[in-house]
Every structure is written in structure tokens, then in C-alpha cells.
Design a protein around this motif. Structure first.
Motif, PDB file in Angstrom:
ATOM      1  N   VAL A   1       0.864  -1.193   0.000  1.00 42.87           N
ATOM      2  CA  VAL A   1       0.000   0.000   0.000  1.00 42.87           C
ATOM      3  C   VAL A   1       0.898   1.241   0.000  1.00 42.87           C
ATOM      4  O   VAL A   1       1.501   1.561   1.000  1.00 42.87           O
ATOM      5  N   THR A   2       1.028   1.906  -1.140  1.00 42.40           N
ATOM      6  CA  THR A   2       0.492   1.531  -2.451  1.00 42.40           C
ATOM      7  C   THR A   2       1.657   1.286  -3.411  1.00 42.40           C
ATOM      8  O   THR A   2       2.775   1.741  -3.169  1.00 42.40           O
ATOM      9  N   ASP A   3       1.356   0.614  -4.535  1.00 39.17           N
ATOM     10  CA  ASP A   3       2.397   0.330  -5.528  1.00 39.17           C
ATOM     11  C   ASP A   3       2.972   1.612  -6.110  1.00 39.17           C
ATOM     12  O   ASP A   3       4.195   1.720  -6.318  1.00 39.17           O
ATOM     13  N   GLU A   4       2.112   2.577  -6.382  1.00 45.48           N
ATOM     14  CA  GLU A   4       2.569   3.832  -6.989  1.00 45.48           C
ATOM     15  C   GLU A   4       3.519   4.572  -6.044  1.00 45.48           C
ATOM     16  O   GLU A   4       4.569   5.084  -6.476  1.00 45.48           O
ATOM     17  N   GLU A   5       3.167   4.617  -4.777  1.00 43.30           N
ATOM     18  CA  GLU A   5       4.026   5.299  -3.801  1.00 43.30           C
ATOM     19  C   GLU A   5       5.363   4.585  -3.644  1.00 43.30           C
ATOM     20  O   GLU A   5       6.412   5.226  -3.498  1.00 43.30           O
ATOM     21  N   LEU A   6       5.335   3.258  -3.691  1.00 41.78           N
ATOM     22  CA  LEU A   6       6.582   2.505  -3.582  1.00 41.78           C
ATOM     23  C   LEU A   6       7.489   2.790  -4.768  1.00 41.78           C
ATOM     24  O   LEU A   6       8.708   2.978  -4.603  1.00 41.78           O
ATOM     25  N   ASN A   7       6.920   2.838  -5.959  1.00 42.69           N
ATOM     26  CA  ASN A   7       7.736   3.127  -7.140  1.00 42.69           C
ATOM     27  C   ASN A   7       8.432   4.470  -7.014  1.00 42.69           C
ATOM     28  O   ASN A   7       9.601   4.620  -7.406  1.00 42.69           O
ATOM     29  N   GLU A   8       7.741   5.456  -6.480  1.00 41.88           N
ATOM     30  CA  GLU A   8       8.346   6.770  -6.283  1.00 41.88           C
ATOM     31  C   GLU A   8       9.487   6.699  -5.274  1.00 41.88           C
ATOM     32  O   GLU A   8      10.549   7.302  -5.468  1.00 41.88           O
ATOM     33  N   LEU A   9       9.275   5.961  -4.195  1.00 36.96           N
ATOM     34  CA  LEU A   9      10.321   5.833  -3.176  1.00 36.96           C
ATOM     35  C   LEU A   9      11.579   5.173  -3.727  1.00 36.96           C
ATOM     36  O   LEU A   9      12.699   5.560  -3.386  1.00 36.96           O
ATOM     37  N   LEU A  10      11.392   4.173  -4.579  1.00 39.44           N
ATOM     38  CA  LEU A  10      12.533   3.416  -5.083  1.00 39.44           C
ATOM     39  C   LEU A  10      13.382   4.209  -6.062  1.00 39.44           C
ATOM     40  O   LEU A  10      14.458   3.763  -6.460  1.00 39.44           O
ATOM     41  N   ASP A  11      12.906   5.397  -6.435  1.00 41.17           N
ATOM     42  CA  ASP A  11      13.735   6.293  -7.236  1.00 41.17           C
ATOM     43  C   ASP A  11      14.836   6.923  -6.384  1.00 41.17           C
ATOM     44  O   ASP A  11      15.803   7.467  -6.909  1.00 41.17           O
TER      45      ASP A  11
END
Length: 341
Positions: A18-28
Motif C-alpha cells: 500500500v500503495t504500488d505507486e508510492e513505492l515506485n516513487e520511493l525506489l527512485d
């Protein structure tokens, strides 16, 4: 490491994000992740499947913090007496370090923090009181229903518990809150409370919970439903032989879940396969490179439960052997003196 591989490591063998979109941003960037463990009962293989995931986080380049939540252990209906908190905290840290090492990662790369190191600070206490003023009893009871012991007349400590867990995320500067799927209610409350305060909510990564070997939910009070980290190979074999594992049934099959969430992830990192020895008259030996192939054979009836149990016992023992050897027997006895009564 490319972004795709990093995300694969962070997300594999999880129950929900929760959530996939937020995780993708973090992994940047360079995110931090934390997990908290209240040092209550003796750690078992269910903890290992969750802790094993920390090795994935470290390989993905995340900063990992483990909170030994000593005060939480006492606040939750005094599951740990106050006088045993130091001993159980020391045991939990030692056991977690052993599990991380057995999963192929370096425990020295993890930051360990104890709750009393910061949860008694004035600023923390002030924020806790402010949060308590804004949060209803029913709201925290719903959030903690899968974690905190419930009763018709709950103790105040169990109501404070979810609020403290929310503040822990903030105090530890964690971008990602990680835990078992039973923690979902508390972390969803945390996301709401962060938003109420105008702050960025944490991304939540949840690990699946293992089914018990006796069928249904794993029970801390049922010795036959789980493998303990201190079980010797004979004990592991005895528990696996008695496990609920009907032929062809995949759901709530603890033996298969041990394979999926603990054994195969570790074998994969070691570039090893899962071997099952069978007499020629029963089809001969089997080799599995992936859990999916093993499950498919079991579901179709090509793999008999007895053959699975025999091999599973050997591999589970191999996985927990270094953890058992890492745990100091005297430290364990000090943490749980009642076991020697």
C-alpha cells in the motif's frame, strides 16, 4: 542494480503493498524501511519467514531498522513482565541476527533500536498525548484487533499500542513500514493519522502469515502448529510428519507454505534446487527449481504428501540449524525462566 530488479526484490513473496505507486516513487531514491517486534513469546519459524524478507531489502539497497518494541510487549496485556523486558529484548535481537544471517545477509547492516531509547522522550510523549486527544477508542480497537489482545474491558495499554506504533514510524524516519499482514489495521490507521497531521504517510509492505501445521491459523500456544527456531532435526521431522497436508490440497497447507515463503526463497539465493528422494517403483527422485512447479505436482497428485513431508523436514532443519546454533541457551532460559520450571 536496475529499477526493475530492485522492485522485484522489495515486492517478492509479499501479501500486499500500500500503495504500488508510492513505492515506485520511493525506489527512485534511497528509502528506509522498519519493522517492529514486541519481545513477547519465543520466536518461531513464522517470524523467520518475515525476517527473511529483510535480506531482500538489504540486497535492494534499503536502509533497514529493526525496532525491538520492549514497551509494546508490556503494554499489550503484560504479555512480557516488565522485569523480563531486558532479557527478552536481548534474546530477540540475537534470534533476529541469526535469522538474517541464515537468509544470506549481514545482520551488521541492520540498525537495531529499542523502544525505550526514544519512546520515553518528552517530544514523543507530547505527540502521543496530542494523538490520543484526536483518536477514538473504537478507532484504535479496530486497528489493533489482529495484534493486541482484546477483551470487553480492555486495558489502557492496548489502546495506546497502535498510537505508539504510528509514532514509531515517524520517530525512526521510516519511509516504509513493514510487517505481517496482521499488522494491516494498525498501519492503515497510521496512514490516516499521518494524513490528518498533514504528513506523508508511510508505504506499507505486508508479509503473509503462515498456516499452522495442525491446520488453520498458526497458534503460539499450540506446540504442534509450528516449528520453533530451537527445534532439533528429530523434532522438526516429528512435527512435519504430523502436519495437516491432505493430498492435492493447497489452501491452508502449512507444509507448502514453509516451502513457498522460507525454503525456496533461500534456495533461490543459493542457486540450489529442492530434491526429493523416492524409490524407483514410486517414480524415482524429483528435482524442483521453483516452488510453482512443486505446488503444481502436489495439486495434481504427482507428488505424494509423505514424500513432500520427508523432504520438507530435511530442508526446514537445514534452514533453521544455523539459527538454533546462534541462539545462546542461557540467554533463552533467562528470557523465559518459566520453561525451566
Amino acid at each position: 542494480m536496475n529499477d526493475g530488479e530492485r522492485r522485484r526484490l522489495v515486492t517478492r513473496n509479499t501479501a500486499e503493498i500500500v500503495t504500488d505507486e508510492e513505492l515506485n516513487e520511493l525506489l527512485d531514491g534511497d528509502p528506509t524501511v522498519y519493522i517492529g517486534y514486541a519481545p513477547t513469546g519465543e520466536m518461531h519459524i513464522g517470524h523467520f519467514t518475515t525476517i527473511r524478507k529483510l535480506a531482500d531489502f538489504l540486497r535492494a539497497g534499503l536502509d533497514v531498522t529493526v525496532l525491538i518494541a520492549d514497551l509494546h510487549a508490556h503494554l499489550d496485556d503484560e504479555k512480557s513482565p516488565f522485569e523480563l523486558l531486558d532479557a527478552r529484548t536481548a534474546y530477540y535481537r540475537e534470534a533476529i541476527e541469526g535469522m538474517v544471517a541464515a537468509a544470506g545477509a549481514d545482520p551488521d547492516e541492520i540498525t537495531f533500536v529499542e523502544g525505550r531509547e526514544f519512546e520515553l522522550d518528552a517530544d514523543y510523549s507530547l505527540e502521543l498525548l496530542r494523538m490520543a486527544a484526536d483518536t477514538t477508542i473504537s478507532r484504535v480497537q479496530r486497528a489493533g484487533s489482529e495484534v493486541v489482545r482484546q477483551s470487553e474491558n480492555p486495558k489502557l495499554g492496548g489502546l495506546i499500542y497502535p498510537l505508539m506504533q504510528t509514532l514509531d514510524i515517524d520517530a525512526l524516519d521510516a519511509d516504509i513500514a513493514y510487517g505481517g499482514i496482521d499488522q494491516r489495521g494498525i498501519y492503515m490507521l497510521s496512514r490516516e493519522l499521518f494524513a490528518d497531521r498533514g504528513e506523508e504517510p508511510p508505504v506499507c509492505v505486508f508479509a503473509p502469515l503462515l498456516a499452522g501445521l495442525s491446520g488453520g491459523k498458526m497458534s503460539a500456544s499450540d506446540a504442534t502448529s509450528k516449528v520453533n527456531l530451537t527445534d532439533d532435526p528429530d523434532t522438526v521431522a516429528e512435527k512435519l510428519q504430523g502436519a495437516y497436508c491432505p493430498q492435492g490440497e493447497v489452501e491452508d497447507n502449512g507444509v507448502l507454505e514453509y516451502m513457498e515463503f522460507l525454503v525456496f526463497p533461500i534456495l533461490t539465493e543459493r542457486d540450489e534446487t529442492f530434491e526429493i528422494e523416492r524409490p524407483d517403483e514410486y517414480g524415482g527422485d524429483l528435482t524442483y527449481e521453483s516452488y510453482d512447479d512443486l505446488e503444481a505436482d502436489f495439486a495434481s497428485g504427482d507428488l505424494h504428501p509423505q514424500d513432500l513431508k520427508n523432504a520438507a523436514a530435511e530442508y526446514v532443519s537445514t534452514v533453521i540449524d544455523p539459527v538454533r546454533e546462534h541462539i545462546d541457551a542461557d540467554r533463552l532460559a533467562e528470557a523465559y525462566p518459566e520453561k525451566g520450571d
